[in-house]
Design an enzyme around this catalytic site. Structure first.
Site, mmCIF file in Angstrom:
data_model
loop_
_atom_site.group_PDB
_atom_site.id
_atom_site.type_symbol
_atom_site.label_atom_id
_atom_site.label_comp_id
_atom_site.label_asym_id
_atom_site.label_seq_id
_atom_site.Cartn_x
_atom_site.Cartn_y
_atom_site.Cartn_z
ATOM 1 C CG HIS A 166 -0.412 0.095 2.530
ATOM 2 N ND1 HIS A 166 -0.150 1.295 3.156
ATOM 3 C CD2 HIS A 166 -0.059 -0.868 3.415
ATOM 4 C CE1 HIS A 166 0.335 1.071 4.362
ATOM 5 N NE2 HIS A 166 0.406 -0.230 4.544
ATOM 6 C CG ASP B 282 -2.729 4.422 2.636
ATOM 7 O OD1 ASP B 282 -2.324 3.305 2.225
ATOM 8 O OD2 ASP B 282 -3.657 4.548 3.454
ATOM 9 C CG ASP C 87 2.788 0.450 7.788
ATOM 10 O OD1 ASP C 87 2.316 -0.233 6.855
ATOM 11 O OD2 ASP C 87 2.100 0.911 8.714
ATOM 12 C CD GLU D 133 -3.090 -1.188 5.446
ATOM 13 O OE1 GLU D 133 -3.142 -2.157 6.225
ATOM 14 O OE2 GLU D 133 -2.598 -0.076 5.780
ATOM 15 C CD GLU D 134 -1.550 2.675 7.458
ATOM 16 O OE1 GLU D 134 -2.259 2.334 8.432
ATOM 17 O OE2 GLU D 134 -0.384 2.276 7.301
ATOM 18 C CG ASP E 244 -0.966 -7.115 2.072
ATOM 19 O OD1 ASP E 244 -0.130 -6.275 1.685
ATOM 20 O OD2 ASP E 244 -2.086 -6.794 2.503
ATOM 21 C CG HIS F 203 1.102 2.942 12.486
ATOM 22 N ND1 HIS F 203 -0.259 2.722 12.519
ATOM 23 C CD2 HIS F 203 1.506 2.490 11.274
ATOM 24 C CE1 HIS F 203 -0.643 2.157 11.377
ATOM 25 N NE2 HIS F 203 0.420 2.003 10.610
#
Length: 515
Positions: free
Chosen positions: A140, A142, A173, A207-208, A234, A480
């Site tokens: 992903h 984003d 990520d 995705e987030e 994934d 994150h």
């Protein structure tokens, strides 16, 4: 007639009983020791068909170029703030970047590119043998927000290089996978690669924030075309190094499932009033008690009822002697291991449905009794439970009619993908890991976070969650969080991993087990 027990008879009885107990202990001890030295479920396959005809090598020029490409990708702030708030300008800029730095991918007659949901990307790489079932790679674009004033060693969208690491939001990520997959394909196409097996690449842009506009629309498009996938890979778990006590070597954990989740709102409404004449219990107090009961009465420890047991059994032979004895004999020591695992937050998440109180709101003025109080609680659901089962347990734990329990959203845990010796996807991923990281042991695991892959269950029964990023002590705070980073060497390894994975997936059949 009464039976008379003499002292000699009693001593003889206890002697026999002691002998039986001693024999039982010796047999049990022999079984435990025997399994400790012989138990191994992480078996190896025999001779593979050679489809890796292009050697995984990067020239100095290629290494410099791939690093430059990756840095630019990290510098583009493709932030998802909420479902209604994304950095659209950045997503458009990222689209232009992909087209610029991967010219072979976008110009090859073997590759079909489609934009889905305005900003997501679907690539179809056409294989020479239409009879082979295709597979799919996911990542992903984003990222989550990053506060530049939050203690970063380098600005979060600078992609600054410090001591061999690239710092920036998205480095682990998940732009390392986005760029790594396409960079690997670019280099393969440059060297004349023609795949035997068709495969897809899906890059989601949201995705987030649940993937409804990206992954879901890609899935619907593939479903409309009747696509079925042999396996899906994934993001998810990583290569763990030095974070598991007693494990002497690094381990690659392949996520064969991911936890479900649900969010509930607890609320209490009471008559308002002045703080000078408070009731015996306020709305805040009633709600706080309910929340405290949920935190005190945790969901049950379910170690052994999901794939987490297999994780330790596959790694048993890599532990030191005492740990190895436990891991090789979980039929006996399962409760011991599960009690140890639940002692730390990061391992507790593997053995139960977790309870996280994330929001608590009430009050409007310091001298006014609040008429309403509400709290939001997020549960990450263990593989052996369901949303409904968790909701039932919440109701019984709260057990207060004054507290309203409201379901907000949620979904059940994902199906468990196969990790058997004859499972194509798992074994291909395992071989590809060992090609690039020969010192690493591969094991199945459970992904405690959620990924775009949860939307793909109708396309394949075998979905895996893994990206070969190194995860070392202290790295959990970077996901994150502050100072997200990846080493330059690790990013190169990621490119080579996908380079090998694409070639390894071209085998027609898996080899048989090595005798």
């Amino acid at each position: 007639m009464k039976t008379k027990f003499t002292k000699k008879t009693v001593l003889k009885f206890f002697g026999i009983l002691f002998a039986i107990l001693l024999l039982s202990v010796l047999i049990l001890f022999s079984v435990v020791i025997g399994r400790t030295f012989t138990f191994k479920v992480n078996r190896e396959l025999g001779q593979w068909e050679n489809t890796s005809t292009i050697y995984p090598y990067l020239s100095p020029e290629q290494r410099e170029k791939l690093l430059d490409n990756f840095k630019v990708a990290v510098q583009i702030p493709t932030v998802s703030f909420s479902e209604s708030d994304q950095n659209i300008t950045a997503l458009q800029e990222f689209d232009l970047l992909l087209r610029r730095v991967f010219p072979k991918v976008f110009s090859s007659s073997l590759v079909r590119h489609e934009v889905v949901g305005n900003y997501s990307h679907l690539f179809t790489v056409v294989g020479a043998d239409a009879g082979l079932e295709p597979y799919m790679l996911l990542a992903h674009i984003d990222v989550v927000p990053a506060n530049e004033a939050g203690g970063w060693d380098a600005p979060p969208f600078s992609a600054q290089e410090i001591d061999g690491f690239i710092y920036g939001r998205g480095t682990i990520d998940n732009k390392q996978s986005v760029m790594g997959i396409l960079q690997a394909l670019e280099y393969l196409l440059e060297r004349g690669y023609t795949p035997r097996r068709t495969f897809y690449i899906g890059l989601g842009h949201d995705e987030e924030i649940n993937g409804e506009e990206g992954a879901v629309k890609i899935v619907n498009l593939l479903k409309s075309r009747g696509v079925k996938l042999l396996y899906v890979l994934d993001e998810g778990l990583t290569i763990m190094d030095g974070v598991v006590d007693g494990l002497n070597e690094p381990a690659a954990l392949i996520g064969v499932s991911e936890k479900g989740q649900t969010t509930v709102k607890l609320s209490v409404s009471t008559p308002p009033g002045h703080s000078s004449m408070p009731p015996r219990e306020s709305s805040i107090g009633i709600l706080a008690s309910a929340v405290a009961r949920l935190e005190k009465n945790r969901m049950p420890n379910l170690f052994g009822h999901g794939p987490e047991r297999a994780t330790f059994e596959h790694l048993a032979h890599k532990f030191g002697w005492s740990y190895r004895m436990i891991m090789s004999n979980l039929w006996l020591f399962s409760s011991l291991l599960s009690s140890v695992l639940e002692g730390q937050p990061d391992t507790n998440a593997f053995v139960r449905t977790t309870t996280a109180v994330t929001m608590f709101n009430s009050g409007v003025k310091i001298n006014v009794m609040p008429a309403h109080a509400e709290a939001f609680v997020n549960f990450r659901i263990h593989s052996s439970q369901t949303v409904q089962g968790v909701l039932n347990r919440i109701e019984s734990t709260v057990s207060d009619k004054r507290v309203k329990v409201e379901f907000i959203n949620g979904f059940d845990p994902l199906p468990i993908g196969s990790y058997e010796d004859d499972t194509f996807g798992y074994q291909i991923i395992k071989k590809s890991v060992q090609d690039i990281f020969p010192q690493v042991t591969v094991t199945p695991g459970i992904c405690v976070a959620n990924t775009d892959s949860r939307h793909y269950t109708q396309l394949s029964p075998d979905i895996y969650r893994f990206a070969p990023s190194w995860y070392k002590p202290g790295d959990s705070a970077r996901f994150h969080g502050v100072n997200e980073r990846i080493s330059i060497q690790n990013y190169e390894e990621i490119v080579l991993f996908y380079f090998q994975l694409m070639q390894n997936s071209d085998v027609r059949n898996l080899p048989t087990l090595r005798s």
